[in-house]
Design a protein around this motif. Structure first.
Motif, short mmCIF file in Angstrom:
data_model
loop_
_atom_site.label_atom_id
_atom_site.label_comp_id
_atom_site.label_asym_id
_atom_site.label_seq_id
_atom_site.Cartn_x
_atom_site.Cartn_y
_atom_site.Cartn_z
N PHE A 1 15.46 -10.80 5.07
CA PHE A 1 14.91 -10.53 3.77
C PHE A 1 16.09 -10.44 2.76
O PHE A 1 15.99 -10.17 1.62
N GLY A 2 17.36 -10.45 3.36
CA GLY A 2 18.54 -10.16 2.67
C GLY A 2 18.46 -10.83 1.39
O GLY A 2 19.41 -10.52 0.45
N GLU A 3 18.41 -12.10 1.42
CA GLU A 3 18.50 -13.10 0.13
C GLU A 3 17.45 -12.80 -0.73
O GLU A 3 17.33 -13.35 -2.06
N LYS A 4 16.06 -12.40 -0.45
CA LYS A 4 14.87 -12.17 -1.21
C LYS A 4 14.94 -10.87 -1.91
O LYS A 4 14.41 -10.62 -3.01
N LEU A 5 15.11 -9.88 -1.29
CA LEU A 5 15.17 -8.40 -1.56
C LEU A 5 16.45 -7.80 -1.62
O LEU A 5 17.47 -7.88 -0.73
N SER A 6 16.56 -6.81 -2.63
CA SER A 6 17.85 -6.02 -2.72
C SER A 6 17.76 -5.13 -1.66
O SER A 6 16.89 -4.83 -1.29
N ASP A 7 19.07 -4.35 -1.49
CA ASP A 7 19.10 -3.23 -0.66
C ASP A 7 18.24 -2.26 -1.09
O ASP A 7 17.59 -1.55 -0.02
N ASP A 8 18.13 -1.79 -2.01
CA ASP A 8 17.40 -0.79 -2.64
C ASP A 8 15.80 -1.05 -2.32
O ASP A 8 14.95 -0.18 -2.06
N GLN A 9 15.50 -2.37 -2.51
CA GLN A 9 14.08 -2.94 -2.20
C GLN A 9 13.85 -2.59 -0.64
O GLN A 9 12.58 -2.07 -0.44
N ILE A 10 14.47 -2.94 0.02
CA ILE A 10 14.50 -2.86 1.34
C ILE A 10 14.31 -1.49 1.71
O ILE A 10 13.49 -1.13 2.29
N ARG A 11 15.23 -0.27 1.26
CA ARG A 11 15.18 0.93 1.70
C ARG A 11 13.78 1.32 0.94
O ARG A 11 13.17 2.32 1.62
N SER A 12 13.13 1.13 -0.13
CA SER A 12 11.92 1.37 -0.68
C SER A 12 10.73 1.05 0.09
O SER A 12 9.93 1.80 0.45
N ILE A 13 10.78 0.12 0.87
CA ILE A 13 9.74 -0.61 1.56
C ILE A 13 9.84 0.36 2.93
O ILE A 13 8.90 0.66 3.40
N LEU A 14 10.95 0.57 3.43
CA LEU A 14 11.07 1.54 4.83
C LEU A 14 10.56 2.91 4.47
O LEU A 14 10.17 3.51 5.09
N ASP A 15 11.09 3.31 3.20
CA ASP A 15 10.51 4.62 2.53
C ASP A 15 9.14 4.69 2.71
O ASP A 15 8.50 5.98 2.99
N TYR A 16 8.30 3.53 2.15
CA TYR A 16 6.93 3.64 2.18
C TYR A 16 6.32 3.73 3.59
O TYR A 16 5.29 4.37 3.79
N ILE A 17 6.80 2.91 4.61
CA ILE A 17 6.42 2.84 5.69
C ILE A 17 6.42 4.26 6.50
O ILE A 17 5.59 4.81 7.29
N LYS A 18 7.56 4.96 6.28
CA LYS A 18 7.86 6.28 6.84
C LYS A 18 6.73 7.18 6.44
O LYS A 18 6.68 8.41 6.84
N SER A 19 6.56 7.13 4.94
CA SER A 19 5.80 8.17 4.31
C SER A 19 4.33 8.10 4.72
O SER A 19 3.58 9.18 4.62
N ALA A 20 4.04 7.02 5.70
CA ALA A 20 2.55 6.92 6.17
C ALA A 20 2.56 7.62 7.51
O ALA A 20 1.54 7.90 8.09
N TRP A 21 3.78 7.93 8.07
CA TRP A 21 3.80 8.83 9.49
C TRP A 21 3.40 10.09 9.38
O TRP A 21 3.76 10.78 8.23
N PRO A 22 2.80 10.79 10.38
CA PRO A 22 2.52 12.17 10.67
C PRO A 22 4.01 12.75 10.38
O PRO A 22 4.93 12.06 11.06
N ALA A 23 3.91 14.03 10.08
CA ALA A 23 5.19 14.86 10.12
C ALA A 23 5.85 14.82 11.63
O ALA A 23 6.97 14.76 11.43
N ARG A 24 5.40 14.97 12.49
CA ARG A 24 5.89 14.82 13.88
C ARG A 24 6.61 13.62 14.36
O ARG A 24 7.72 13.55 14.86
#
Length: 166
Positions: free
Chosen positions: A125-148
């Motif tokens: 996705f490097g040509e479609k999404l910026s580095d910051d956009q990729i990070r925000s997607i991964l931040d969203y994914i991680k936000s859905a995980w339980p604390a442990r």
């Protein structure tokens, strides 16, 4: 080989690649040698990540991060279906740098750079999404995980960053 044996082998290869990844990253990785994620993520960043995830990732990984059915078993082409990104999947077993590079450069290129020959259906996705956009997607994914789970993944990232800085 039985299909289940092939799936177990593929999962083992991916796990091995994650271990090797702590030592070596693909050429051109923006994550090399430094933390690429902020420790404190804003709600706006998570909301942006969620929108981008729905637009770019949900068609394979599911609207609710659930992945494709039978994601541990190879499909007719011999590829593993898209895994879940919720706590039931293996995403949280990898450090931030690998998750970022896998998304930016694609699964095939990331694994090949590690010397792992495995068919991956994950596009780059490097040509479609910026580095910051990729990070925000991964931040969203991680936000859905339980604390442990977040804590376990943060430890993977800490160990990876420590190894890179030696």
């Amino acid at each position: 080989m039985k299909p289940i044996d092939l799936a177990s082998f593929a999962v083992a290869i991916i796990a091995l690649a994650a271990v090797v990844y702590v030592v070596r990253t693909p050429s051109g990785s923006v994550s090399e040698g430094a933390s690429i994620f902020a420790s404190d993520v804003s709600e706006a960043t998570i909301a942006q990540g969620q929108a981008l995830y729905q637009e770019n990732c949900a068609s394979c990984h599911g609207k609710s991060l659930e992945g494709q059915p039978n994601w541990r078993e190879p499909d007719a082409d011999g590829r593993l279906p898209a895994p879940p990104h919720d706590e039931s999947g293996h995403t949280w077993h990898h450090p931030d740098s690998m998750l970022f590079d896998y998304t930016k450069f694609g699964g095939q290129a990331t694994l090949a750079a590690l010397g792992v020959e495995l068919e991956s259906g994950m596009p780059a996705f490097g040509e479609k999404l910026s580095d910051d956009q990729i990070r925000s997607i991964l931040d969203y994914i991680k936000s859905a995980w339980p604390a442990r789970v977040r804590a376990a993944q943060a430890e993977q990232t800490r160990a990876d960053e420590e190894a890179r800085n030696q």
